[in-house]
Design a protein around this motif. Structure first.
Motif, PDB file in Angstrom:
ATOM      1  N   ASP A  88       0.832  -1.212   0.000  1.00  0.00           N
ATOM      2  CA  ASP A  88       0.000   0.000   0.000  1.00  0.00           C
ATOM      3  C   ASP A  88       0.864   1.259   0.000  1.00  0.00           C
ATOM      4  O   ASP A  88       0.606   2.207  -0.748  1.00  0.00           O
ATOM      5  CB  ASP A  88      -0.895   0.042   1.257  1.00  0.00           C
ATOM      6  CG  ASP A  88      -2.077  -0.907   1.150  1.00  0.00           C
ATOM      7  OD1 ASP A  88      -2.334  -1.437   0.057  1.00  0.00           O
ATOM      8  OD2 ASP A  88      -2.738  -1.108   2.188  1.00  0.00           O
ATOM      9  N   LEU A 145       1.210   4.029  -3.014  1.00  0.00           N
ATOM     10  CA  LEU A 145       0.873   5.429  -2.796  1.00  0.00           C
ATOM     11  C   LEU A 145       2.044   6.338  -3.145  1.00  0.00           C
ATOM     12  O   LEU A 145       1.896   7.344  -3.847  1.00  0.00           O
ATOM     13  CB  LEU A 145       0.434   5.668  -1.347  1.00  0.00           C
ATOM     14  CG  LEU A 145      -0.112   7.089  -1.180  1.00  0.00           C
ATOM     15  CD1 LEU A 145      -1.405   7.068  -0.396  1.00  0.00           C
ATOM     16  CD2 LEU A 145       0.888   8.024  -0.574  1.00  0.00           C
ATOM     17  N   TYR A 146       3.227   5.977  -2.690  1.00  0.00           N
ATOM     18  CA  TYR A 146       4.400   6.804  -2.979  1.00  0.00           C
ATOM     19  C   TYR A 146       4.642   6.896  -4.488  1.00  0.00           C
ATOM     20  O   TYR A 146       4.958   7.966  -5.017  1.00  0.00           O
ATOM     21  CB  TYR A 146       5.636   6.239  -2.262  1.00  0.00           C
ATOM     22  CG  TYR A 146       6.803   7.190  -2.376  1.00  0.00           C
ATOM     23  CD1 TYR A 146       6.950   8.238  -1.472  1.00  0.00           C
ATOM     24  CD2 TYR A 146       7.721   7.080  -3.417  1.00  0.00           C
ATOM     25  CE1 TYR A 146       7.985   9.147  -1.604  1.00  0.00           C
ATOM     26  CE2 TYR A 146       8.758   7.980  -3.546  1.00  0.00           C
ATOM     27  CZ  TYR A 146       8.886   9.008  -2.631  1.00  0.00           C
ATOM     28  OH  TYR A 146       9.909   9.910  -2.776  1.00  0.00           O
ATOM     29  N   THR A 201       2.442   6.588  -6.886  1.00  0.00           N
ATOM     30  CA  THR A 201       1.389   7.400  -7.496  1.00  0.00           C
ATOM     31  C   THR A 201       1.670   8.887  -7.307  1.00  0.00           C
ATOM     32  O   THR A 201       1.467   9.694  -8.205  1.00  0.00           O
ATOM     33  CB  THR A 201       0.030   7.039  -6.871  1.00  0.00           C
ATOM     34  OG1 THR A 201      -0.174   5.626  -7.020  1.00  0.00           O
ATOM     35  CG2 THR A 201      -1.107   7.796  -7.533  1.00  0.00           C
ATOM     36  N   LEU A 202       2.194   9.225  -6.148  1.00  0.00           N
ATOM     37  CA  LEU A 202       2.400  10.641  -5.821  1.00  0.00           C
ATOM     38  C   LEU A 202       3.683  11.200  -6.417  1.00  0.00           C
ATOM     39  O   LEU A 202       3.709  12.345  -6.873  1.00  0.00           O
ATOM     40  CB  LEU A 202       2.417  10.794  -4.292  1.00  0.00           C
ATOM     41  CG  LEU A 202       2.220  12.187  -3.730  1.00  0.00           C
ATOM     42  CD1 LEU A 202       0.903  12.770  -4.204  1.00  0.00           C
ATOM     43  CD2 LEU A 202       2.266  12.158  -2.207  1.00  0.00           C
ATOM     44  N   VAL A 203       4.758  10.423  -6.444  1.00  0.00           N
ATOM     45  CA  VAL A 203       6.065  11.005  -6.796  1.00  0.00           C
ATOM     46  C   VAL A 203       6.783  10.283  -7.932  1.00  0.00           C
ATOM     47  O   VAL A 203       7.811  10.739  -8.417  1.00  0.00           O
ATOM     48  CB  VAL A 203       6.966  11.095  -5.555  1.00  0.00           C
ATOM     49  CG1 VAL A 203       8.096  12.048  -5.798  1.00  0.00           C
ATOM     50  CG2 VAL A 203       6.197  11.551  -4.333  1.00  0.00           C
ATOM     51  N   ALA A 204       6.284   9.101  -8.363  1.00  0.00           N
ATOM     52  CA  ALA A 204       6.801   8.427  -9.550  1.00  0.00           C
ATOM     53  C   ALA A 204       8.294   8.090  -9.501  1.00  0.00           C
ATOM     54  O   ALA A 204       9.050   8.456 -10.406  1.00  0.00           O
ATOM     55  CB  ALA A 204       6.490   9.252 -10.802  1.00  0.00           C
ATOM     56  N   ARG A 235      -1.073  -3.828  -8.526  1.00  0.00           N
ATOM     57  CA  ARG A 235      -1.939  -2.704  -8.149  1.00  0.00           C
ATOM     58  C   ARG A 235      -1.864  -1.518  -9.098  1.00  0.00           C
ATOM     59  O   ARG A 235      -2.821  -0.755  -9.236  1.00  0.00           O
ATOM     60  CB  ARG A 235      -1.591  -2.246  -6.726  1.00  0.00           C
ATOM     61  CG  ARG A 235      -2.068  -3.170  -5.610  1.00  0.00           C
ATOM     62  CD  ARG A 235      -3.455  -2.776  -5.114  1.00  0.00           C
ATOM     63  NE  ARG A 235      -3.478  -1.392  -4.743  1.00  0.00           N
ATOM     64  CZ  ARG A 235      -3.073  -0.914  -3.560  1.00  0.00           C
ATOM     65  NH1 ARG A 235      -2.673  -1.746  -2.620  1.00  0.00           N
ATOM     66  NH2 ARG A 235      -3.100   0.376  -3.313  1.00  0.00           N
ATOM     67  N   THR A 262      -1.902   0.900 -12.295  1.00  0.00           N
ATOM     68  CA  THR A 262      -2.620   0.913 -13.574  1.00  0.00           C
ATOM     69  C   THR A 262      -1.902   1.873 -14.539  1.00  0.00           C
ATOM     70  O   THR A 262      -1.169   1.433 -15.414  1.00  0.00           O
ATOM     71  CB  THR A 262      -4.101   1.288 -13.391  1.00  0.00           C
ATOM     72  OG1 THR A 262      -4.196   2.579 -12.779  1.00  0.00           O
ATOM     73  CG2 THR A 262      -4.821   0.266 -12.538  1.00  0.00           C
ATOM     74  N   PHE A 263      -2.043   3.186 -14.344  1.00  0.00           N
ATOM     75  CA  PHE A 263      -1.429   4.156 -15.259  1.00  0.00           C
ATOM     76  C   PHE A 263      -0.025   4.571 -14.824  1.00  0.00           C
ATOM     77  O   PHE A 263       0.696   5.222 -15.584  1.00  0.00           O
ATOM     78  CB  PHE A 263      -2.312   5.414 -15.341  1.00  0.00           C
ATOM     79  CG  PHE A 263      -2.348   6.173 -14.050  1.00  0.00           C
ATOM     80  CD1 PHE A 263      -1.472   7.220 -13.837  1.00  0.00           C
ATOM     81  CD2 PHE A 263      -3.236   5.824 -13.039  1.00  0.00           C
ATOM     82  CE1 PHE A 263      -1.492   7.920 -12.638  1.00  0.00           C
ATOM     83  CE2 PHE A 263      -3.266   6.510 -11.839  1.00  0.00           C
ATOM     84  CZ  PHE A 263      -2.390   7.562 -11.644  1.00  0.00           C
ATOM     85  N   GLN A 264       0.362   4.215 -13.580  1.00  0.00           N
ATOM     86  CA  GLN A 264       1.608   4.766 -13.050  1.00  0.00           C
ATOM     87  C   GLN A 264       2.844   4.114 -13.678  1.00  0.00           C
ATOM     88  O   GLN A 264       2.790   3.012 -14.190  1.00  0.00           O
ATOM     89  CB  GLN A 264       1.672   4.551 -11.525  1.00  0.00           C
ATOM     90  CG  GLN A 264       0.523   5.157 -10.752  1.00  0.00           C
ATOM     91  CD  GLN A 264      -0.592   4.166 -10.447  1.00  0.00           C
ATOM     92  OE1 GLN A 264      -0.909   3.283 -11.253  1.00  0.00           O
ATOM     93  NE2 GLN A 264      -1.196   4.302  -9.298  1.00  0.00           N
ATOM     94  N   ARG A 265       3.947   4.812 -13.562  1.00  0.00           N
ATOM     95  CA  ARG A 265       5.244   4.283 -13.976  1.00  0.00           C
ATOM     96  C   ARG A 265       5.716   3.302 -12.908  1.00  0.00           C
ATOM     97  O   ARG A 265       5.735   3.645 -11.722  1.00  0.00           O
ATOM     98  CB  ARG A 265       6.204   5.471 -14.087  1.00  0.00           C
ATOM     99  CG  ARG A 265       7.600   5.117 -14.463  1.00  0.00           C
ATOM    100  CD  ARG A 265       8.353   6.356 -14.894  1.00  0.00           C
ATOM    101  NE  ARG A 265       8.698   7.235 -13.777  1.00  0.00           N
ATOM    102  CZ  ARG A 265       9.551   8.255 -13.883  1.00  0.00           C
ATOM    103  NH1 ARG A 265      10.131   8.515 -15.039  1.00  0.00           N
ATOM    104  NH2 ARG A 265       9.807   9.028 -12.841  1.00  0.00           N
TER     105      ARG A 265
END
Lengths: 305, 305
Positions: free
Chosen positions: B232, B236-237, B239-242, B270, B272-275
């Motif tokens: 988790d 989250l990290y 998603t926020l900072v890539a 988990r 989807t669009f993130q790097r």
């Protein structure tokens, strides 16, 4: 400076002087329904015509700033933007072909451009660690850390797609994840969730806020849900990056203190060792993206030459 | 360069050359039980003696780097560090009084110093957006964003005190908040939670990992809980900072692929669009803090003069 913001339902266009003064502003339709090529052609036409207007008014166009709601590849100048139907579209190359090599082109992410404007001339002026969080159709964040606006190679700031709703309450987000902040706390989510619970279609978050003010119970429920997850998100962001100020923008901030005071109270109650941020309203409104792109380009005019 | 790390149970001390070579290393007791003044006196004595040793060995001490597990006020050089019994203790002033004005003193946060060493010479070398996450007695993060280690005025990186456990499962954290990552996923939490469920005191997370390998069911439960919340937190990290790479450190990374592979699988499933970031083990171990403080000071030797 010619500036065009593709982030909203219509293109917001402006001519912006070096001191940030907006010399001319207009909006134009974004032909989304006609596809990505049509959107790009409309952008090119707009940029060329605004440049002609600037010249006719006796100004020199020093740069073009274009704000896009998507991921910009800084090296190639291509853009991925789902709601413009752009998939690795060579936006910078096409703009350069349209305006010529003499005028530098700056592409900027819509929320980060808005954050840059708030940082230079708005609610975040003077801060070195702060956050611009517009609550609109979607939610994304412009993060100012140690004096600089964070890019993360174009990927940073997706607080709206971070999970803050857990268990059975989590809804599927358009991004494919479950329980994203955006599914409960965006302006669009507020209207959608009100309609789903009441069976009555409403005219956006504005009508939900009117119903809330009139004492509607369902409006109070969906509003309460939104406040709860927003407090969670602000506490998490504060713990991780320690902003001194958070500026809330977008449609929901029209609620004013009805939004801001519960956020302040909720964050204050939850923090223990962390530095407590001020929570304020963003001040530049819909113009922030356009202005931010122009200011960003002006601030880099020497290196763009 | 004289470097002292107050972050562990004993002071880790070193003499470090400009190229990062460790010329001398030793550890000394940290007299925590005797109070904050005693810890400060022990630090001053250590720094002076290491300086004398460097001189005797034919080296010139160009700077002093001190790593502290706490919040450093960059302007005043005072430090708040609960587990050293320092409350706004004037560490820089006292160090300057002890070593003289000719030798610059650099104070550095323990996890950020470790992150700096991993960035310069370790698992994060060559990255511009990355994360160093040691899972030890506690959990804090060193965040590398757009090429720079984030400070947030000394407050940034408290991922360990972000809430990832919700509802009835949330435990009270030492920081006063409920459901912090650290309450489930630190090395200390693993041992504590195993003991609470089994009624049997264990010799730290190392023994829990041995029990896990031997097929112990309670060990498997607390391990599973830790992996879940770590996934988790990493999602989250990301998603926020890539970040492009995440280096896990601290005692728990001794578990090797038993830790890393489930984290990779969990994060991959988990996003989807993130790097997607690489997830690797940190490589510098307990020496990272000391080395990082020295490298940081060497890298700033011109501006420190």
């Amino acid at each position: 400076m010619v500036a065009v913001d593709l982030g909203g339902t219509r293109m917001k266009c402006g001519l912006v002087a070096a001191d940030g003064a907006v010399l001319h502003r207009e909006t134009r339709p974004t032909p989304r329904a006609a596809g990505g090529r049509a959107v790009l052609d409309a952008l090119l036409e707009t940029v060329v015509e605004l440049g002609q207007k600037a010249t006719a008014d006796g100004h020199r166009v020093r740069a073009i700033g274009v704000v896009v709601p998507g991921i910009i590849d800084a090296e190639t100048g291509t853009v991925v933007a789902e709601n413009l139907a752009w998939a690795a579209t060579p936006v910078r190359t096409e703009l350069v072909a349209a305006v010529g090599n003499d005028v530098p082109v700056v592409l900027a992410h819509d929320v980060r451009a808005g954050g840059y404007a708030e940082l230079r001339q708005g609610a975040l002026k003077g801060t070195t660690n702060s956050l611009f969080l517009p609550l609109g159709t979607g939610i994304a964040a412009a993060m100012v850390i140690d004096g600089r606006l964070v890019s993360g190679d174009g990927y940073a700031g997706e607080l709206g797609h971070s999970r803050f709703i857990h268990g059975d309450a989590a809804e599927l987000c358009a991004c494919g994840q479950w329980g994203c902040l955006e599914t409960v706390a965006s302006a669009a989510a507020l209207a959608r969730r009100y309609a789903a619970r009441s069976g009555r279609i409403v005219d956006g978050s504005r009508e939900v806020l009117e119903l809330l003010a009139a004492g509607d119970e369902i409006a109070a429920e969906v509003w309460h849900d939104a406040l709860n997850v927003l407090v969670d998100a602000l506490v998490l962001y504060t713990t991780l990056v320690a902003p001194t100020r958070i500026a809330i923008g977008g449609g929901l901030v029209g609620a004013g203190e009805t939004l801001l005071q519960p956020l302040r109270d909720g964050v204050h109650a939850r923090l223990t060792f962390q530095r407590e941020p001020e929570i304020v309203a963003a001040v530049l409104g819909e113009e922030a993206g356009c202005l931010g792109a122009a200011l960003y380009a002006w601030d880099r005019i020497e290196e763009l030459k």
